[in-house]
Design an enzyme around this catalytic site. Sequence first.
Site, PDB file in Angstrom:
ATOM      1  N   LYS A  74      46.904  38.018  68.633  1.00 35.40           N
ATOM      2  CA  LYS A  74      45.852  37.010  68.471  1.00 35.40           C
ATOM      3  C   LYS A  74      45.906  35.985  69.589  1.00 35.40           C
ATOM      4  CE  LYS A  74      42.464  34.642  66.808  1.00 35.40           C
ATOM      5  NZ  LYS A  74      42.433  33.995  65.488  1.00 35.40           N
TER       6      LYS A  74
ATOM      7  N   LYS B 128      44.003  24.325  69.136  1.00 37.05           N
ATOM      8  CA  LYS B 128      45.272  24.607  68.464  1.00 37.05           C
ATOM      9  C   LYS B 128      45.791  25.990  68.841  1.00 37.05           C
ATOM     10  CE  LYS B 128      45.274  26.652  64.751  1.00 37.05           C
ATOM     11  NZ  LYS B 128      45.436  28.066  64.274  1.00 37.05           N
TER      12      LYS B 128
END
Length: 308
Positions: free
Chosen positions: A179, A247
């Site tokens: 990811k 983030k």
Amino acid sequence: MADTETTVGFVGLGIMGLPMAKNLLDAGYDVVGYNRSSDPVDELVEYGGQAGDSPRDVAERVDVVITCLPDSPDVEKVVLGNEEEANPVVDGVSEGMTVVDTSTISPTVTEELAAELNDRGVSMLDAPISGGEEGAIEGTLSIMVGGDAEVLDDHRHLLDVMGATVTHCGPNGAGQVTKACNQIVVATTNVAVSEALVFAEKAGADLEAVVDAISGGAAGCWTLDNRAPSMIRGDFDPGFFAEYQYKDLRIATDAGEAFESPMPATELVHELYKSMVANGMGRDDNSGVMQVVELLAGTEARIDSADE
């Protein structure tokens, strides 16, 4: 086909989690949901789900727990508990159960959570997702899975409801590494498209023609097809919050430091998303990074809506 004997717990009913939980209901699964704020839980109940009182309560009532939360500390709190969460998932699961975390968090934190759960006889899959709100709604997410292959096989029927592509990437933590790779490419592409559109505006080119032309060539990509038409109209309604992209890039750059992998482009892109958040744009779509490039250029790359 859904295993109607399986009851699914879903903790984290945000912009991604709620439609994912709804898709499970549509597929015939019983779903017990919990969220820090109550409105999404009420919506899930209205859709046919059940409300959980806490992460622990959810875990006690289901066969498998799925989490979809913003960041590493949130997952740690919900799964293992702390002073803010006295009723975590770990206190409600029983031996032989599985926790599937679809959040995007640190690979090292994932490994620690998996080890803690494994000590209690509970399996974990890290299964971060990509595809934005549209993919969550349509059940076409890309799901990158770390963990035991047999555990994935046992739960693939659930993931197939939520995603069009489910890929086993390796042991626990490998899903999160994959990811991070995804977010590096997505965010860098967003910035590249933004630069191109602002350049086209500054040079006096027709923005729609530019998008059409380069989408059909070697530059063709998901961002040009799915975001550029909105970007040149100043539409940055979120499919994926910019603050979450920021983030995720922090996770990627931290991992780059840990693994001594150079990330020159990612570091720059991380700073541009930091600027978005600092300028109050964190709840815009991640394609809204174009606004930072526009601020640097002193112009806006927009088409005249009156001409449409």
